[in-house]
Design an enzyme around this catalytic site. Structure first.
Site, PDB file in Angstrom:
ATOM      1  N   ARG A 149      48.011  72.581  76.607  1.00 46.65           N
ATOM      2  CA  ARG A 149      47.683  73.879  77.400  1.00 46.65           C
ATOM      3  C   ARG A 149      47.736  74.892  76.365  1.00 46.65           C
ATOM      4  O   ARG A 149      48.435  75.256  75.694  1.00 46.65           O
ATOM      5  CB  ARG A 149      48.834  74.302  78.325  1.00 46.65           C
ATOM      6  CG  ARG A 149      48.338  75.114  79.392  1.00 46.65           C
ATOM      7  CD  ARG A 149      49.576  75.554  80.302  1.00 46.65           C
ATOM      8  NE  ARG A 149      50.493  76.835  79.748  1.00 46.65           N
ATOM      9  CZ  ARG A 149      51.320  77.539  79.956  1.00 46.65           C
ATOM     10  NH1 ARG A 149      51.420  76.959  81.398  1.00 46.65           N
ATOM     11  NH2 ARG A 149      51.937  78.408  79.583  1.00 46.65           N
ATOM     12  N   TYR A 161      52.232  86.975  78.741  1.00 48.95           N
ATOM     13  CA  TYR A 161      53.376  86.126  79.497  1.00 48.95           C
ATOM     14  C   TYR A 161      53.330  84.952  78.483  1.00 48.95           C
ATOM     15  O   TYR A 161      52.317  84.021  78.290  1.00 48.95           O
ATOM     16  CB  TYR A 161      53.173  85.745  80.881  1.00 48.95           C
ATOM     17  CG  TYR A 161      54.102  84.552  81.471  1.00 48.95           C
ATOM     18  CD1 TYR A 161      55.352  85.169  81.688  1.00 48.95           C
ATOM     19  CD2 TYR A 161      53.766  83.419  81.453  1.00 48.95           C
ATOM     20  CE1 TYR A 161      56.349  83.969  82.104  1.00 48.95           C
ATOM     21  CE2 TYR A 161      54.777  82.411  81.984  1.00 48.95           C
ATOM     22  CZ  TYR A 161      55.906  82.748  82.131  1.00 48.95           C
ATOM     23  OH  TYR A 161      56.736  81.831  82.713  1.00 48.95           O
ATOM     24  N   ASP A 214      46.427  78.098  81.723  1.00 44.74           N
ATOM     25  CA  ASP A 214      46.847  78.893  83.109  1.00 44.74           C
ATOM     26  C   ASP A 214      46.697  80.121  83.053  1.00 44.74           C
ATOM     27  O   ASP A 214      46.870  81.072  82.262  1.00 44.74           O
ATOM     28  CB  ASP A 214      48.467  78.306  82.620  1.00 44.74           C
ATOM     29  CG  ASP A 214      49.324  78.622  83.919  1.00 44.74           C
ATOM     30  OD1 ASP A 214      48.896  79.291  84.773  1.00 44.74           O
ATOM     31  OD2 ASP A 214      50.647  78.407  83.922  1.00 44.74           O
ATOM     32  N   HIS A 216      48.190  82.008  85.640  1.00 44.87           N
ATOM     33  CA  HIS A 216      49.436  82.608  85.949  1.00 44.87           C
ATOM     34  C   HIS A 216      49.191  83.335  87.479  1.00 44.87           C
ATOM     35  O   HIS A 216      49.939  84.473  87.478  1.00 44.87           O
ATOM     36  CB  HIS A 216      50.105  83.616  85.076  1.00 44.87           C
ATOM     37  CG  HIS A 216      50.423  82.701  83.902  1.00 44.87           C
ATOM     38  ND1 HIS A 216      51.510  81.665  83.789  1.00 44.87           N
ATOM     39  CD2 HIS A 216      50.261  82.735  82.553  1.00 44.87           C
ATOM     40  CE1 HIS A 216      51.740  80.882  82.937  1.00 44.87           C
ATOM     41  NE2 HIS A 216      50.920  81.749  81.799  1.00 44.87           N
ATOM     42  N   GLU A 240      44.590  75.990  85.755  1.00 47.17           N
ATOM     43  CA  GLU A 240      45.808  76.235  86.476  1.00 47.17           C
ATOM     44  C   GLU A 240      46.050  77.819  87.062  1.00 47.17           C
ATOM     45  O   GLU A 240      45.987  78.599  86.603  1.00 47.17           O
ATOM     46  CB  GLU A 240      46.843  75.826  85.674  1.00 47.17           C
ATOM     47  CG  GLU A 240      48.470  75.851  86.144  1.00 47.17           C
ATOM     48  CD  GLU A 240      49.382  75.396  85.183  1.00 47.17           C
ATOM     49  OE1 GLU A 240      50.774  75.840  85.465  1.00 47.17           O
ATOM     50  OE2 GLU A 240      49.239  75.030  84.110  1.00 47.17           O
ATOM     51  N   GLU A 266      52.729  75.038  91.427  1.00 45.81           N
ATOM     52  CA  GLU A 266      54.273  74.813  90.849  1.00 45.81           C
ATOM     53  C   GLU A 266      55.240  75.591  91.600  1.00 45.81           C
ATOM     54  O   GLU A 266      56.287  75.549  91.426  1.00 45.81           O
ATOM     55  CB  GLU A 266      54.078  75.101  89.356  1.00 45.81           C
ATOM     56  CG  GLU A 266      53.730  76.711  88.973  1.00 45.81           C
ATOM     57  CD  GLU A 266      53.777  76.839  87.731  1.00 45.81           C
ATOM     58  OE1 GLU A 266      54.480  78.066  87.269  1.00 45.81           O
ATOM     59  OE2 GLU A 266      52.912  76.290  86.815  1.00 45.81           O
ATOM     60  N   ARG A 287      50.758  70.561  91.820  1.00 45.88           N
ATOM     61  CA  ARG A 287      51.685  70.633  90.573  1.00 45.88           C
ATOM     62  C   ARG A 287      53.103  70.935  91.060  1.00 45.88           C
ATOM     63  O   ARG A 287      53.793  71.399  90.257  1.00 45.88           O
ATOM     64  CB  ARG A 287      51.092  72.105  89.865  1.00 45.88           C
ATOM     65  CG  ARG A 287      49.751  72.018  89.307  1.00 45.88           C
ATOM     66  CD  ARG A 287      49.878  71.671  87.743  1.00 45.88           C
ATOM     67  NE  ARG A 287      50.666  72.905  87.293  1.00 45.88           N
ATOM     68  CZ  ARG A 287      51.935  72.582  86.613  1.00 45.88           C
ATOM     69  NH1 ARG A 287      52.218  71.281  86.243  1.00 45.88           N
ATOM     70  NH2 ARG A 287      52.272  73.634  85.927  1.00 45.88           N
ATOM     71  N   ASP A 320      62.532  75.102  81.733  1.00 42.36           N
ATOM     72  CA  ASP A 320      63.395  75.626  82.752  1.00 42.36           C
ATOM     73  C   ASP A 320      63.930  74.674  83.957  1.00 42.36           C
ATOM     74  O   ASP A 320      64.391  75.508  84.961  1.00 42.36           O
ATOM     75  CB  ASP A 320      63.109  77.003  83.199  1.00 42.36           C
ATOM     76  CG  ASP A 320      61.776  77.171  83.947  1.00 42.36           C
ATOM     77  OD1 ASP A 320      61.335  76.062  84.237  1.00 42.36           O
ATOM     78  OD2 ASP A 320      61.213  78.130  84.078  1.00 42.36           O
ATOM     79  N   GLU A 343      53.857  67.772  82.639  1.00 50.04           N
ATOM     80  CA  GLU A 343      54.130  68.798  81.718  1.00 50.04           C
ATOM     81  C   GLU A 343      55.337  68.467  81.001  1.00 50.04           C
ATOM     82  O   GLU A 343      56.322  68.275  81.504  1.00 50.04           O
ATOM     83  CB  GLU A 343      54.072  70.092  82.516  1.00 50.04           C
ATOM     84  CG  GLU A 343      54.412  71.376  81.580  1.00 50.04           C
ATOM     85  CD  GLU A 343      54.584  72.491  82.403  1.00 50.04           C
ATOM     86  OE1 GLU A 343      54.317  73.489  81.755  1.00 50.04           O
ATOM     87  OE2 GLU A 343      54.732  72.561  83.785  1.00 50.04           O
ATOM     88  N   TRP A 406      52.930  87.422  89.886  1.00 44.77           N
ATOM     89  CA  TRP A 406      53.523  86.935  88.689  1.00 44.77           C
ATOM     90  C   TRP A 406      52.599  85.896  88.131  1.00 44.77           C
ATOM     91  O   TRP A 406      52.200  85.044  88.607  1.00 44.77           O
ATOM     92  CB  TRP A 406      55.103  86.301  89.024  1.00 44.77           C
ATOM     93  CG  TRP A 406      55.596  85.537  87.636  1.00 44.77           C
ATOM     94  CD1 TRP A 406      56.597  86.299  86.996  1.00 44.77           C
ATOM     95  CD2 TRP A 406      55.521  84.512  87.342  1.00 44.77           C
ATOM     96  NE1 TRP A 406      56.952  85.515  86.056  1.00 44.77           N
ATOM     97  CE2 TRP A 406      56.348  84.236  86.210  1.00 44.77           C
ATOM     98  CE3 TRP A 406      54.668  83.174  87.907  1.00 44.77           C
ATOM     99  CZ2 TRP A 406      56.555  83.119  85.387  1.00 44.77           C
ATOM    100  CZ3 TRP A 406      54.772  82.104  87.019  1.00 44.77           C
ATOM    101  CH2 TRP A 406      55.745  82.040  85.966  1.00 44.77           C
TER     102      TRP A 406
END
Length: 406
Positions: A149, A161, A214, A216, A240, A266, A287, A320, A343, A406
């Protein structure tokens, strides 16, 4: 006599970042571990588990995994949402871990056995300038990754980000502190800049490397359609999170204007969050994170629905969520025909010490290992040395000061 659950303990620790771990113990002394980490809201899930869910587990039969899932989801008035589903996901994975240990088999064998030998993995490469990003992509490919990615900085902005000016910092967007960092975001500048960046990356690395990107969630459907169309010649493996999908119909506009493969989900927590996207074939990849979507029992149903509509699976798997979640995802992936990619950001060595694991990475692929259960342990003594520290993902405002997604 049927075995019973005698203890359900919630442990919060921070070996470089915060994790919430559920430890379920049976009368026979079998221990199962589940991950309940929710980035920036860890203590909410810990409380939900400790104060509301754990007491309900005592005395239950750990072998009745599906019944326990139904009990915790359908048996209560308040459903869905990331806190509830992360808690249920932790219980579910812990019970699958116990089941595997009880019968001496890895979880993927209990899900029908392997349909593949290994699981394709992707990781992240970042660079503020295009040349820096290209160098990072090349270096990441030399580490064995076949899918990467790629994320870049945007001219005129001070922060993007997960991307750092000047390099030298790893990808860890969560910042320590009592409040999130506020960044400034310019969607128009991003859309003008990023297609050219990714075109140069593709030209440099050639056609074989799988490239991902991505957005986001920060684009409107119309902006997402423009970006997807502009990136068609880059031949992305996927684009993404182009736009928030609470209103699932908005993806129709994007789908109608680009053939770039779309990945989303996600932040989804249930099969119903993605139902329309899948049945209308508005996305190409789903995702959801195993932990945030209720664990193995629920996610396997979502993946089975996706298989009917030729939608493939690429679970969220950042650093995370703990190595327990990654292990659970790999076991599910080994037994899921339409599983496409996992991922894998990797973990700090300290995290791997706290969570010793049977899964491994080699030459672009992950394997779950053949240890009984999920194959991930937990060193409580070591974890106790690293107590919880407040940390939050950043938030973003547009140039005029209004909040953006976000």
């Amino acid at each position: 006599m049927t075995d019973k659950i005698i203890a359900a303990d919630v442990i919060v620790c921070s070996p470089t970042r915060n994790f919430v771990t559920l430890k379920v113990t049976t009368a026979d002394g079998v221990v199962g571990y589940g991950d309940a980490t929710l980035n920036g809201r860890e203590l909410s899930v810990a409380s939900y588990l400790r104060d509301h869910v754990a007491p309900l587990l005592i005395g239950r039969d750990p072998a009745r995994i599906e019944d326990t899932w139904q009990y915790l989801y359908r048996g209560v008035y308040w459903r869905r949402g990331p806190v509830t589903m992360a808690a249920i996901g932790a219980v579910d994975v812990a019970l699958w871990d116990i089941k595997g240990k009880t019968v001496g088999q890895p979880v993927y064998q209990l899900l029908g056995g392997a349909v593949r030998d290994r699981i394709l993995a992707y990781t992240h490469a970042t660079g503020w300038e295009t040349a820096e990003l290209i160098d990072q992509v090349v270096a990441t490919r030399e580490r064995g990754f076949l899918a990467i990615r790629a994320q870049a900085g945007v001219p005129g902005l001070d922060n993007v980000y997960g991307v750092h000016k000047g390099g030298g910092e790893g990808y860890e967007p969560a910042g320590r502190g009592v409040a999130p960092v506020e960044e400034v975001w310019d969607t128009d500048a991003y859309i003008r800049h990023i297609p050219g960046v990714l075109e140069q990356v593709r030209e440099h690395v050639g056609p074989e490397l799988k490239l991902l990107h991505d957005a986001h969630h920060r684009l409107t459907p119309q902006q997402a359609a423009r970006l997807g169309k502009a990136l068609e010649d880059v031949d992305l493996f996927w684009l993404e999170d182009v736009t928030p999908a609470e209103n699932q119909d908005v993806l129709r506009l994007v789908r109608n204007h680009t053939t770039t493969p779309l990945a989303i989900g996600e932040v989804f927590n249930t099969i119903w969050d993605a139902q329309h996207l899948i049945t209308e074939q508005l996305i190409d990849f789903i995702r959801v994170a195993i932990v945030h979507a209720g664990g193995i029992s629920h996610v396997r149903k979502l993946f089975a629905l996706a298989e009917v509509y030729q939608v493939r699976c690429g679970p969220h798997g950042p650093s995370d969520v703990s190595p327990i979640s990654l292990g659970a995802g790999l076991h599910l992936g080994m037994a899921t025909p339409n599983f496409a990619i996992q991922e894998y950001m990797g973990y700090d060595p300290l995290v791997s010490e706290v969570f010793p694991h049977a899964w491994s990475f080699d030459s672009g692929y992950l394997t779950p290992g053949d240890a009984p259960g999920v194959g991930v342990g937990f060193d409580e003594v070591l974890a106790a040395r690293y107590p919880y520290e407040p940390a939050y993902l950043p938030v973003a405002r547009r140039l005029d000061g209004t909040m953006t997604d976000w």
